[in-house]
Design an enzyme around this catalytic site. Structure first.
Site, short mmCIF file in Angstrom:
data_model
loop_
_atom_site.label_atom_id
_atom_site.label_comp_id
_atom_site.label_asym_id
_atom_site.label_seq_id
_atom_site.Cartn_x
_atom_site.Cartn_y
_atom_site.Cartn_z
CB SER A 195 9.32 -17.70 -1.93
OG SER A 195 9.62 -17.85 -3.23
CE1 TYR A 210 10.31 -12.23 -2.86
CE2 TYR A 210 10.71 -13.84 -4.24
CZ TYR A 210 9.96 -13.08 -3.34
OH TYR A 210 8.93 -13.69 -2.94
CG ASN A 266 4.47 -20.77 -9.59
OD1 ASN A 266 5.32 -21.62 -8.98
ND2 ASN A 266 4.87 -19.74 -10.36
CE LYS A 290 9.89 -13.54 0.53
NZ LYS A 290 8.95 -12.93 1.52
P1 NAD Z 1 1.73 -8.43 -2.46
O1 NAD Z 1 2.56 -7.32 -2.92
O2 NAD Z 1 0.58 -8.43 -2.98
O3 NAD Z 1 1.85 -8.06 -0.90
C1 NAD Z 1 2.88 -7.74 0.23
C2 NAD Z 1 2.25 -6.72 0.89
O4 NAD Z 1 3.29 -6.09 1.79
C3 NAD Z 1 1.84 -5.29 -0.03
O5 NAD Z 1 0.65 -5.12 0.31
C4 NAD Z 1 2.84 -4.21 0.36
O6 NAD Z 1 2.20 -3.14 0.23
C5 NAD Z 1 3.33 -4.55 1.81
N1 NAD Z 1 4.56 -4.17 2.03
C6 NAD Z 1 5.75 -4.40 1.45
N2 NAD Z 1 6.86 -3.71 2.19
C7 NAD Z 1 6.29 -3.19 3.16
C8 NAD Z 1 6.83 -2.71 4.41
N3 NAD Z 1 8.15 -2.50 4.28
N4 NAD Z 1 6.05 -2.39 5.49
C9 NAD Z 1 4.66 -2.47 5.36
N5 NAD Z 1 4.00 -3.27 4.39
C10 NAD Z 1 5.06 -3.57 3.15
O7 NAD Z 1 2.60 -9.76 -2.54
P2 NAD Z 1 1.98 -11.10 -2.33
O8 NAD Z 1 1.91 -11.96 -3.58
O9 NAD Z 1 0.66 -11.24 -1.62
O10 NAD Z 1 2.96 -11.66 -1.54
C11 NAD Z 1 2.99 -11.98 -0.04
C12 NAD Z 1 4.44 -12.52 0.51
O11 NAD Z 1 4.42 -13.65 -0.01
C13 NAD Z 1 5.57 -11.64 -0.05
O12 NAD Z 1 6.53 -11.59 1.21
C14 NAD Z 1 6.11 -12.30 -0.99
O13 NAD Z 1 7.50 -12.28 -1.26
C15 NAD Z 1 5.67 -13.83 -0.61
N6 NAD Z 1 5.73 -14.84 -1.80
C16 NAD Z 1 4.76 -14.48 -2.88
C17 NAD Z 1 4.54 -15.32 -3.78
C18 NAD Z 1 3.74 -14.98 -5.17
O14 NAD Z 1 4.02 -15.25 -6.42
N7 NAD Z 1 2.98 -14.17 -5.06
C19 NAD Z 1 5.17 -16.42 -3.95
C20 NAD Z 1 5.99 -16.75 -2.96
C21 NAD Z 1 6.28 -15.92 -1.61
N1 UDP Z 2 5.97 -17.32 -18.23
C1 UDP Z 2 5.63 -17.21 -19.70
N2 UDP Z 2 5.15 -15.79 -20.00
C2 UDP Z 2 5.09 -14.85 -19.09
C3 UDP Z 2 5.18 -15.09 -17.81
C4 UDP Z 2 5.63 -16.16 -17.43
O1 UDP Z 2 5.85 -17.86 -20.44
O2 UDP Z 2 4.61 -13.62 -19.57
C5 UDP Z 2 6.26 -18.72 -17.73
C6 UDP Z 2 7.75 -18.81 -17.04
O3 UDP Z 2 8.73 -18.83 -17.87
C7 UDP Z 2 7.42 -19.96 -16.06
C8 UDP Z 2 5.89 -19.83 -15.92
O4 UDP Z 2 5.24 -19.17 -17.01
O5 UDP Z 2 7.73 -21.28 -16.76
C9 UDP Z 2 5.58 -19.30 -14.48
O6 UDP Z 2 6.27 -17.98 -14.44
P1 UDP Z 2 5.74 -17.04 -13.18
O7 UDP Z 2 6.77 -15.94 -13.50
O8 UDP Z 2 4.59 -16.85 -13.08
O9 UDP Z 2 6.56 -17.80 -12.06
P2 UDP Z 2 7.93 -18.45 -11.57
O10 UDP Z 2 8.69 -18.51 -12.91
O11 UDP Z 2 8.49 -17.34 -10.88
O12 UDP Z 2 7.76 -19.60 -10.86
#
Ligand code: NAD
Ligand code: UDP
Length: 350
Positions: A124, A148, A178, A152
């Site tokens: 991330s 969190y 994002n 990572k």
């Molecule tokens: P998500 O929660 O929709 O998907 C993650 C999945 O992992 C879920 O379906 C959950 O049930 C499963 N999971 C969690 N712990 C587990 C375990 N111990 N065993 C088996 N399954 C498990 O989240 P997402 O948004 O799809 O994110 C996927 C990955 O990307 C995550 O590792 C997250 O940290 C990373 N990530 C997400 C974002 C974002 O903004 N969505 C940004 C950066 C990184």
């Molecule tokens: N944000 C906001 N209101 C909300 C959620 C997010 O103003 O209810 C803003 C937050 O401060 C940031 C941007 O939207 O500037 C993206 O936030 P998000 O939580 O989606 O992503 P991250 O901050 O983790 O990159």
């Protein structure tokens, strides 16, 4: 020859499964469904008309994990499973460290045991902490602002050390910016539990009338309009990045990190305006104080992924907003819509 997708029922995982299946890969999908529903897996099969085994398995249960490797010929793993809510990680750090780190250690142990050494890991942009400057390159300093983010960073370090110990490993660390938007069919999307933490699902829930107004977290940042700037990327573009990364890990060994972002930053107000334009729905909002730990501007320099993976985001903000809205409108209760007890609410919302 199959790819194991951990977290394949989740938001990014389900879209990644679609792209992998469309690219001709065979899949095995694992998820404990702690933050997702089996319905997303069912819809992936429906949309692609392809079958694959799904295991409701927790990565913390190493014996069950090993059975998956026994029963299938796995050639590579795309590892998305993990917990991702920043606030929850501050409240329950041990739970987060255990789930994300022990889960990954178990996975790597079993992979080693079965000689599977190709891995694409969901990292991330949070690993850059409070960036000194933007755009952020992969060489920018790394730091974590919360448990969190720390998970990572630690996992990235574990994977670096793993490669140092055994040079047959090939690992891509994908640092997502994002992700927003949804599959253009309107059948897959983000389905947050409770009140969303992230901007786009919050906006779509305001648009559908589930939440009364958006709270904008601060308008005093050093950005063009004072609100926070982020690099929003369409989840389908992100999913395609995994296919490109997989093709790279086959061909090489080593550990390499890639920013997956568009390289363009948008402010909160720009997102609100773009969403209103795409949906035709007005979003009432109120500016409140900044969210603790938030940064002003964060966007990627995505050139490394373009050069090394041949990947570049294709979809613009309009498509991201349009697809997020389509998903929300068509699935006002997320994946729960088939449940009997939600039918009434669904009728009311529609
Ligand atoms: P998500 O929660 O929709 O998907 C993650 C999945 O992992 C879920 O379906 C959950 O049930 C499963 N999971 C969690 N712990 C587990 C375990 N111990 N065993 C088996 N399954 C498990 O989240 P997402 O948004 O799809 O994110 C996927 C990955 O990307 C995550 O590792 C997250 O940290 C990373 N990530 C997400 C974002 C974002 O903004 N969505 C940004 C950066 C990184
Ligand atoms: N944000 C906001 N209101 C909300 C959620 C997010 O103003 O209810 C803003 C937050 O401060 C940031 C941007 O939207 O500037 C993206 O936030 P998000 O939580 O989606 O992503 P991250 O901050 O983790 O990159």
């Amino acid at each position: 020859m199959a790819i194991l997708v951990t977290g394949g029922a989740g938001y990014i995982g389900s879209h990644t499964c679609i792209e992998l299946l469309n690219a001709g890969y065979e899949l095995v999908v694992l998820d404990n469904l702690v933050n997702s529903k089996f319905e997303s897996v069912r819809r992936v099969k429906e949309l692609t008309n392809k079958e694959f085994p799904f295991y409701k398995v927790d990565l913390l249960h190493i014996d069950k994990l090993e059975e998956i490797f026994k029963e299938n010929t796995i050639d590579a793993v795309i590892h998305l499973a993990g917990l991702k809510a920043v606030g929850e990680s501050v409240e329950q750090p041990l739970f987060y460290y255990h789930n994300n780190i022990t889960g990954t250690l178990n996975l790597c142990k079993v992979m080693s045991l079965y000689g599977v050494k190709n891995l694409v890991f969901s990292s991330s942009a949070t690993v850059y902490g409070l960036p000194d400057s933007v755009p952020i390159t992969e060489n920018s300093p790394l730091q974590a602002k919360n448990p969190y983010g720390q998970t990572k960073l630690m996992i990235e370090q574990v994977l670096q050390d793993l490669y140092q110990s055994d040079k047959e490993w090939s690992i891509s660390l994908l640092r997502y910016f994002n992700p927003i938007g949804a599959h253009e069919s309107g059948r897959l999307g983000e389905d947050p539990q409770g009140i969303p933490n992230n901007l786009m699902p919050y906006i779509t829930q305001v648009a559908i009338g589930k939440l009364p107004e958006l709270h904008i977290f601060g308008n005093n940042y050093s950005t063009a309009d004072g609100t926070g700037v982020r690099d929003y990327i369409h989840v389908v573009d992100l999913a395609k990045g995994h296919v490109c990364a997989l093709e790279k890990v086959w061909k090489t060994t080593g550990v390499d990190a890639f920013n997956l972002g568009t390289g363009k930053g948008y402010s909160v107000l720009e997102i609100v305006q773009a969403f209103e334009k795409a949906s035709g729905v007005e979003i009432p909002f109120r500016v409140i104080g900044p969210r603790p730990g938030d940064i002003g501007a964060c966007y990627a320099d995505p050139i490394k992924a373009k050069i090394n993976l041949g990947w570049q985001a294709q979809r613009g903000l309009e498509e991201m907003c349009r697809d997020a809205w389509r998903w929300q409108e068509q699935n006002p209760l997320g994946y729960e819509t088939n449940k009997k007890d939600t039918t009434l609410k669904l009728d009311v919302l529609l």
